[in-house]
Enzyme design. Structure first.
Site, PDB file in Angstrom:
ATOM      1  N   LYS A 267      32.961 -16.835  -6.737  1.00 53.59           N
ATOM      2  CA  LYS A 267      32.889 -15.725  -7.678  1.00 53.59           C
ATOM      3  C   LYS A 267      31.720 -15.925  -8.652  1.00 53.59           C
ATOM      4  O   LYS A 267      31.296 -17.064  -8.888  1.00 53.59           O
ATOM      5  CB  LYS A 267      34.184 -15.642  -8.496  1.00 53.59           C
ATOM      6  N   ARG A 341      45.943 -12.540   0.158  1.00 52.74           N
ATOM      7  CA  ARG A 341      46.633 -12.016   1.350  1.00 52.74           C
ATOM      8  C   ARG A 341      46.943 -13.131   2.343  1.00 52.74           C
ATOM      9  O   ARG A 341      47.884 -13.024   3.121  1.00 52.74           O
ATOM     10  CB  ARG A 341      45.790 -10.908   1.977  1.00 52.74           C
TER      11      ARG A 341
END
Length: 503
Positions: A267, A341
């Site tokens: 990130k 996920r």
């Protein structure tokens, strides 16, 4: 904070020994002619006659030591149409105004005709406005308000709503506490410790699995996310037993990434500190169980929390790697920053063993959901109409709003892979939906809903901090289900017991 519910008229409120008296004024409410002995009603009427009575939600008028009123500070607050949303805004603004003087006891007098929803909103708004995080700020001034009294025309009529709101506050503040903690104060092991502490409460049992147990279960997708961190993963299983053992439970699955660097798909540095909030789905599950212990509803609930850090070292998951999930489906990891996920899919597969009546996963999953809905509503996805409707209605009741987004099969096209059964990401378009479509692959055996709380779980900027959402929504749903005496047609299968993990 100690909450109390009392039947109070304006005459009784005038003599209430409180540090601050907040009086909600609804638009269009017709006040009866005040008696000579009702000092508060007399003051209200004088303000009304002068045209200064606030009615717009959140508008304030302060009175200092009005004649005949015991409270030294009286705050008249506009509550708009008297709806739950207007009451929430009014009470929040009022508490913000009075907390500056450090009151220990505050009384909130609701206008006649305000319903159970208004009571619920008043309690939660007062707690939210007065909340103080102090765990890693030892010199911070703690919350000054020790007792909050809600005054209504008939306390017995809103007793249940008041109890639910008070319990919701306990759950919301637990979720805020763990959401706000820095990542070095909220590792997977520490989060598991918080869950184990809940196991000491009535009707709650906690089991914690470690890396060996997770590997034995075949949770290859979950384990792959954790392999780049020196902090060992934890898989937390909470059970609340409030109904007969043969009643199928509702399973809540909370994403527990205690810090997310993005892994190899790193990130940007800006605002990366906020990735401590990536476990707010897990925190909301803890909060719901805290509230259930208070309310003791006749329902069975299971909480599943896959907890891990998404970090980088020589063992970290790489783009292009293929992992095998507990379901047996293989997953090509195209982006290691789509890790939520990957841990949720194994937890969803594990949920099947409980024969659930419904499974709801809660996750700070996608920035795309923030773009779509901002910080007002959580994203709701479901393959079951009845479940989606019930969750949406629960959010409306709790003023913890959500908005349903589609799950058309065409959205799954981008998840196709040449090297595995499915890829973990698709393109940028519809990112919140494609993430939900990925999760849907692991939910064929039960009614399922997904709440993407990436926009609602915390606030940035000067108000930076966890919101505790969607504890209110989930608790409202569970309480409504308990009230209906809902039973699933299939009896749950017993979950196998595993050895507790050790640090």
């Amino acid at each position: 904070m100690d909450f109390q519910l009392k039947t109070l008229s304006t005459a009784q409120a005038a003599t209430d020994k409180t540090d601050a008296l907040i009086v909600l004024v609804a638009d269009g409410a017709k006040a009866a002619a005040p008696s000579r002995t009702d000092a508060l009603a007399t003051a209200l009427e004088a303000v009304r006659q002068a045209g200064d009575l606030p009615v717009k939600a959140g508008k304030l008028l302060a009175l200092y030591r009005p004649a005949g009123v015991t409270a030294p500070r009286v705050l008249l607050v506009g509550a708009g149409d008297g709806s739950a949303g207007a009451v929430r805004n009014a009470v929040g603004a009022a508490i913000q105004a009075v907390k500056a003087v450090g009151p220990k006891r505050v009384t909130v007098l609701l206008a006649p005709g305000m319903d159970a929803g208004a009571v619920r909103a008043a309690v939660i708004a007062a707690a939210d406005a007065s909340y103080v995080y102090a765990t890693t700020k030892p010199k911070v001034e703690a919350r000054s308000i020790r007792q909050l009294v809600i005054g209504v025309a008939d306390a017995s009529a809103v007793k249940a709503a008041f109890a639910e709101a008070s319990a919701a506050v306990a759950g919301i503040e637990l979720a805020k506490e763990w959401g706000n903690r820095p990542a070095n104060h909220c590792t997977p092991t520490l989060l598991a410790g918080a869950a184990q502490a809940l196991g000491a409460l009535p009707r709650i049992h906690c089991e914690v699995l470690g890396p060996k147990e997770v590997a034995k279960l075949g949770m290859g997708s979950f384990a792959a996310v954790a392999q780049g961190s020196s902090e060992p993963l934890r898989f937390i299983v909470l059970r609340y037993q409030g109904a007969a053992k043969d009643q199928a439970p509702v399973v809540l699955v909370g994403k527990g990434i205690t810090f997310d660097t993005g892994g190899v798909s790193m990130k940007p540095a800006a605002e990366m500190d906020e990735m401590k909030f990536d476990m707010c789905g897990a925190a909301s599950v803890l909060g719901v169980f805290r509230a259930l212990a208070e309310l003791k509803p006749a329902i069975n609930v299971v909480g599943l929390i896959p907890a891990a850090e998404n970090m980088n070292d020589g063992k970290a998951l790489k783009p292009g790697d293929v992992v095998t999930s507990m379901s047996g489906q293989t997953i090509e990891v195209l982006n290691t920053d789509a890790e939520g996920r990957l841990i949720l899919c194994d937890a969803l597969t594990y949920a099947k063993r409980f024969g659930p009546a419904a499974v709801i996963d809660i996750a700070t999953l996608t920035g795309a959901c923030v773009v779509a809905l901002g910080g007002v509503r959580s994203g709701l996805f479901s393959s079951n109409e009845a479940l989606a409707t019930a969750l949406s209605a629960a959010g409306d009741r709790a003023q913890d709003l959500c908005w349903r987004l589609p799950l058309d099969d065409e959205y799954a096209e981008g998840l196709k892979s040449n090297f595995a059964d499915v890829a973990n990401i698709a393109g940028r378009a519809g990112g919140a939906i494609t993430a939900a479509k990925f999760l849907q692959r692991f939910t064929a055996d039960f009614p399922w809903a997904h709440l993407d709380i990436a926009g609602t779980a915390w606030k940035s900027g000067s108000a930076k901090g966890s919101t505790g959402r969607p504890v209110g929504l989930l608790l409202s749903y569970l309480m409504a289900r308990a009230a209906e005496g809902a039973r699933a047609p299939a009896a749950p299968r017993k979950a196998s017991r595993k050895t507790r993990a050790t640090p």
